[in-house]
Design a protein around this motif. Sequence first.
Motif, PDB file in Angstrom:
ATOM      1  N   LEU A  13      36.554 105.908  59.936  1.00  0.00           N
ATOM      2  CA  LEU A  13      35.570 105.645  58.884  1.00  0.00           C
ATOM      3  C   LEU A  13      34.667 104.476  59.282  1.00  0.00           C
ATOM      4  CD1 LEU A  13      34.875 106.587  55.920  1.00  0.00           C
ATOM      5  CD2 LEU A  13      36.268 104.662  55.139  1.00  0.00           C
ATOM      6  N   LEU A  14      33.382 104.658  59.054  1.00  0.00           N
ATOM      7  CA  LEU A  14      32.391 103.580  59.165  1.00  0.00           C
ATOM      8  C   LEU A  14      31.930 103.244  57.755  1.00  0.00           C
ATOM      9  CD1 LEU A  14      30.143 101.774  60.490  1.00  0.00           C
ATOM     10  CD2 LEU A  14      28.753 103.863  60.623  1.00  0.00           C
ATOM     11  N   ILE A  15      31.979 101.971  57.379  1.00  0.00           N
ATOM     12  CA  ILE A  15      31.487 101.555  56.065  1.00  0.00           C
ATOM     13  C   ILE A  15      30.110 100.918  56.230  1.00  0.00           C
ATOM     14  CG2 ILE A  15      31.871 100.090  54.054  1.00  0.00           C
ATOM     15  CD1 ILE A  15      34.825 100.301  54.473  1.00  0.00           C
ATOM     16  N   LEU A  16      29.132 101.465  55.521  1.00  0.00           N
ATOM     17  CA  LEU A  16      27.787 100.907  55.492  1.00  0.00           C
ATOM     18  C   LEU A  16      27.447 100.509  54.067  1.00  0.00           C
ATOM     19  CD1 LEU A  16      25.738 103.347  57.775  1.00  0.00           C
ATOM     20  CD2 LEU A  16      26.451 101.001  58.308  1.00  0.00           C
ATOM     21  N   CYS A  17      26.843  99.336  53.909  1.00  0.00           N
ATOM     22  CA  CYS A  17      26.416  98.869  52.591  1.00  0.00           C
ATOM     23  C   CYS A  17      24.944  98.495  52.690  1.00  0.00           C
ATOM     24  CB  CYS A  17      27.243  97.663  52.160  1.00  0.00           C
ATOM     25  SG  CYS A  17      26.806  97.004  50.531  1.00  0.00           S
ATOM     26  N   THR A  18      24.103  99.283  52.062  1.00  0.00           N
ATOM     27  CA  THR A  18      22.668  99.017  52.069  1.00  0.00           C
ATOM     28  C   THR A  18      22.082  99.409  50.725  1.00  0.00           C
ATOM     29  OG1 THR A  18      20.547  99.471  53.183  1.00  0.00           O
ATOM     30  CG2 THR A  18      22.167 101.240  53.222  1.00  0.00           C
ATOM     31  N   PRO A  19      21.374  98.484  50.067  1.00  0.00           N
ATOM     32  CA  PRO A  19      21.213  97.057  50.355  1.00  0.00           C
ATOM     33  C   PRO A  19      22.562  96.348  50.416  1.00  0.00           C
ATOM     34  CG  PRO A  19      19.657  97.759  48.679  1.00  0.00           C
ATOM     35  CD  PRO A  19      20.620  98.892  48.859  1.00  0.00           C
TER      36      PRO A  19
ATOM     37  N   GLU B 289      26.229 102.217  48.006  1.00  0.00           N
ATOM     38  CA  GLU B 289      24.828 102.114  47.593  1.00  0.00           C
ATOM     39  C   GLU B 289      24.685 101.500  46.204  1.00  0.00           C
ATOM     40  OE1 GLU B 289      22.891 105.905  48.321  1.00  0.00           O
ATOM     41  OE2 GLU B 289      23.885 106.126  50.267  1.00  0.00           O
ATOM     42  N   ILE B 290      25.619 100.622  45.838  1.00  0.00           N
ATOM     43  CA  ILE B 290      25.644 100.059  44.489  1.00  0.00           C
ATOM     44  C   ILE B 290      24.403  99.227  44.175  1.00  0.00           C
ATOM     45  CG2 ILE B 290      26.955  98.012  45.194  1.00  0.00           C
ATOM     46  CD1 ILE B 290      27.365  99.942  41.873  1.00  0.00           C
ATOM     47  N   TYR B 291      23.736  98.674  45.220  1.00  0.00           N
ATOM     48  CA  TYR B 291      22.522  97.870  44.997  1.00  0.00           C
ATOM     49  C   TYR B 291      21.252  98.680  45.234  1.00  0.00           C
ATOM     50  CZ  TYR B 291      25.698  93.902  44.930  1.00  0.00           C
ATOM     51  OH  TYR B 291      26.710  93.027  44.605  1.00  0.00           O
ATOM     52  N   GLU B 292      21.372  99.983  45.184  1.00  0.00           N
ATOM     53  CA  GLU B 292      20.287 100.899  45.534  1.00  0.00           C
ATOM     54  C   GLU B 292      18.939 100.530  44.909  1.00  0.00           C
ATOM     55  OE1 GLU B 292      19.245 105.615  44.581  1.00  0.00           O
ATOM     56  OE2 GLU B 292      20.940 104.613  43.640  1.00  0.00           O
ATOM     57  N   TYR B 293      18.908 100.226  43.631  1.00  0.00           N
ATOM     58  CA  TYR B 293      17.636  99.976  42.949  1.00  0.00           C
ATOM     59  C   TYR B 293      17.071  98.584  43.226  1.00  0.00           C
ATOM     60  CZ  TYR B 293      18.340 104.170  40.022  1.00  0.00           C
ATOM     61  OH  TYR B 293      18.506 105.452  39.570  1.00  0.00           O
TER      62      TYR B 293
ATOM     63  N   GLY C 228      27.108 103.213  41.263  1.00  0.00           N
ATOM     64  CA  GLY C 228      27.634 102.852  39.955  1.00  0.00           C
ATOM     65  C   GLY C 228      26.571 102.242  39.071  1.00  0.00           C
ATOM     66  N   PHE C 229      27.014 101.619  37.999  1.00  0.00           N
ATOM     67  CA  PHE C 229      26.114 101.145  36.958  1.00  0.00           C
ATOM     68  C   PHE C 229      26.119  99.627  36.805  1.00  0.00           C
ATOM     69  CE2 PHE C 229      27.348 105.466  36.193  1.00  0.00           C
ATOM     70  CZ  PHE C 229      26.187 106.096  35.789  1.00  0.00           C
ATOM     71  N   SER C 230      27.031  98.938  37.493  1.00  0.00           N
ATOM     72  CA  SER C 230      27.240  97.513  37.252  1.00  0.00           C
ATOM     73  C   SER C 230      26.025  96.661  37.566  1.00  0.00           C
ATOM     74  CB  SER C 230      28.436  97.014  38.063  1.00  0.00           C
ATOM     75  OG  SER C 230      29.623  97.615  37.637  1.00  0.00           O
ATOM     76  N   LYS C 231      25.443  96.834  38.746  1.00  0.00           N
ATOM     77  CA  LYS C 231      24.424  95.903  39.226  1.00  0.00           C
ATOM     78  C   LYS C 231      23.045  96.213  38.652  1.00  0.00           C
ATOM     79  CE  LYS C 231      27.756  94.350  41.839  1.00  0.00           C
ATOM     80  NZ  LYS C 231      28.490  93.118  41.556  1.00  0.00           N
ATOM     81  N   ALA C 232      22.569  97.439  38.844  1.00  0.00           N
ATOM     82  CA  ALA C 232      21.205  97.770  38.428  1.00  0.00           C
ATOM     83  C   ALA C 232      21.037  97.735  36.915  1.00  0.00           C
ATOM     84  CB  ALA C 232      20.815  99.143  38.966  1.00  0.00           C
ATOM     85  N   TYR C 233      22.052  98.199  36.189  1.00  0.00           N
ATOM     86  CA  TYR C 233      21.946  98.283  34.732  1.00  0.00           C
ATOM     87  C   TYR C 233      22.606  97.113  34.019  1.00  0.00           C
ATOM     88  CZ  TYR C 233      20.538 103.141  35.577  1.00  0.00           C
ATOM     89  OH  TYR C 233      19.891 104.284  36.008  1.00  0.00           O
ATOM     90  N   ALA C 234      23.030  96.096  34.767  1.00  0.00           N
ATOM     91  CA  ALA C 234      23.717  94.939  34.175  1.00  0.00           C
ATOM     92  C   ALA C 234      24.872  95.396  33.285  1.00  0.00           C
ATOM     93  CB  ALA C 234      22.728  94.073  33.377  1.00  0.00           C
TER      94      ALA C 234
ATOM     95  N   ALA D 101      14.134  85.859  54.630  1.00  0.00           N
ATOM     96  CA  ALA D 101      14.138  86.416  53.281  1.00  0.00           C
ATOM     97  C   ALA D 101      14.886  87.741  53.254  1.00  0.00           C
ATOM     98  CB  ALA D 101      12.710  86.619  52.786  1.00  0.00           C
ATOM     99  N   PRO D 102      15.849  87.906  52.348  1.00  0.00           N
ATOM    100  CA  PRO D 102      16.550  89.189  52.222  1.00  0.00           C
ATOM    101  C   PRO D 102      15.629  90.244  51.622  1.00  0.00           C
ATOM    102  CG  PRO D 102      17.222  87.712  50.476  1.00  0.00           C
ATOM    103  CD  PRO D 102      16.334  86.914  51.373  1.00  0.00           C
ATOM    104  N   GLN D 103      15.978  91.508  51.841  1.00  0.00           N
ATOM    105  CA  GLN D 103      15.127  92.613  51.392  1.00  0.00           C
ATOM    106  C   GLN D 103      15.666  93.330  50.160  1.00  0.00           C
ATOM    107  OE1 GLN D 103      15.700  94.329  55.355  1.00  0.00           O
ATOM    108  NE2 GLN D 103      13.486  94.414  55.575  1.00  0.00           N
ATOM    109  N   GLY D 104      16.896  92.982  49.745  1.00  0.00           N
ATOM    110  CA  GLY D 104      17.462  93.656  48.592  1.00  0.00           C
ATOM    111  C   GLY D 104      18.640  92.889  48.033  1.00  0.00           C
ATOM    112  N   ALA D 105      19.285  93.485  47.016  1.00  0.00           N
ATOM    113  CA  ALA D 105      20.407  92.863  46.293  1.00  0.00           C
ATOM    114  C   ALA D 105      19.956  91.542  45.668  1.00  0.00           C
ATOM    115  CB  ALA D 105      21.620  92.694  47.197  1.00  0.00           C
TER     116      ALA D 105
END
Length: 415
Positions: free
Chosen positions: A173-179, A211-215, A241-247, A327-331
């Motif tokens: 397994l390869l784990i990728l997290c973007t953002p 992809e939890i920080y997708e938006y 999921g809903f945690s980050k984008a939708y608070a 400068a970061p590009q996301g999250a």
Amino acid sequence: MAATQVDTTLNPRVASLKPSKTMALTDLATKLKEEGADIIGLAAGEPDFDTPAPIVEAGVEALRQGYTRYTPNTGTSALRKAICAKLQQENGLTYSPDEIVVSNGAKQCIWQGLLAVCSPGDEVIIPAPYWVSYPEMARLAGAEPVIVEATPAEGFRLTPQKLRAAITPRSRLLILCTPSNPTGAVYTKEELEALAAVVAEHPRLLVLSDEIYEYIVYPPAQHHSFGALPGMWDRTLTVNGFSKAYAMTGWRLGYLAAPRHFAKAAAVIQSQSTSGASSIAQHAAVTALELGPGGGPLVQQMIAAFEQRRDYVTQRLQQMPGVQLDAPQGAFYVMPEVSAFAGPGVEAKGFGPVPDVDTLCRYLIEKANVALVPGDAFGAPTCIRISYAASMETLTKALDRLEAALAPANFTRAS
């Protein structure tokens, strides 16, 4: 009669786990606040906004209408169908409802995905810096985490060359997290395609795409789902999921989308552990997905605020001598390089030796009353992670304190 001695032996996999430093520092900040200290906590990855009102109202209405009983193990039909529609329209990913597993947060989805596909002795490739739980989850599943450094010069993004060098016959397994949590890095489509070309060379290698920080992406960066790349759907487990984008952190709701045999395995694990997620949260989540692409205007307002904070925090940190940061590009994190303030021979005035970033974070919470997370928790031992999911007033106060505490005059280094 003499009392017998209790055997306190733990499962070796559990005994080997490291506690989350993010949670530990957040708990410490809370404890110090309760004791009266003026602590600013920038450790936890939690939006400071309230859940958008339409979602809250949907949750309240669910209570009023009696949606308070168990749901199907993998989630309500309405929510799974809504997730399928969202993934098709926004991500180019085609799934049927029986390929969706709704869980108590994306964290549970990641754990169940790992447990479903990894066997003892398998290897899980994890680019560093990484979210603190990935390696521990791999170990708990009986697999071996293989950490591959992605440097600041590489934008904290894994290169195809490094991925190829890390793959062995045991790679599963390869784990990728973007953002990315913790760096805010966002992979371009071309970068993901280059990684996919390497993955395609190894039939046994799967990919878990977090992809939890997708938006939460800032132009010109764009989010791309790994599973939508040619040839990658069959071997990708997508987590969101809903945690980050939708608070909605406290609502505890995430989902796994995967080919049927993988989704079914994750569902069996869930059926024997937590069973289904909150009925009320699921009812509200349908409304969240109905707010529109990208979360709709209410979510986009939050993201605009995050971008303003990103710009401010980045500018302030870049102006501090000894701090290195792009400068970061996301999250909603920055991960500055701070080796100028920690290492062999480094001492802080009125504090003492600062041999590593762990000690630097203790110095900052003691001298600046600011709680941050040391980068070694994320596999980046010369960095610290700062969450800017806080008000501009709070961030201004925190950065004023950090600037004073990290003034060059406060540090000496033995030659």
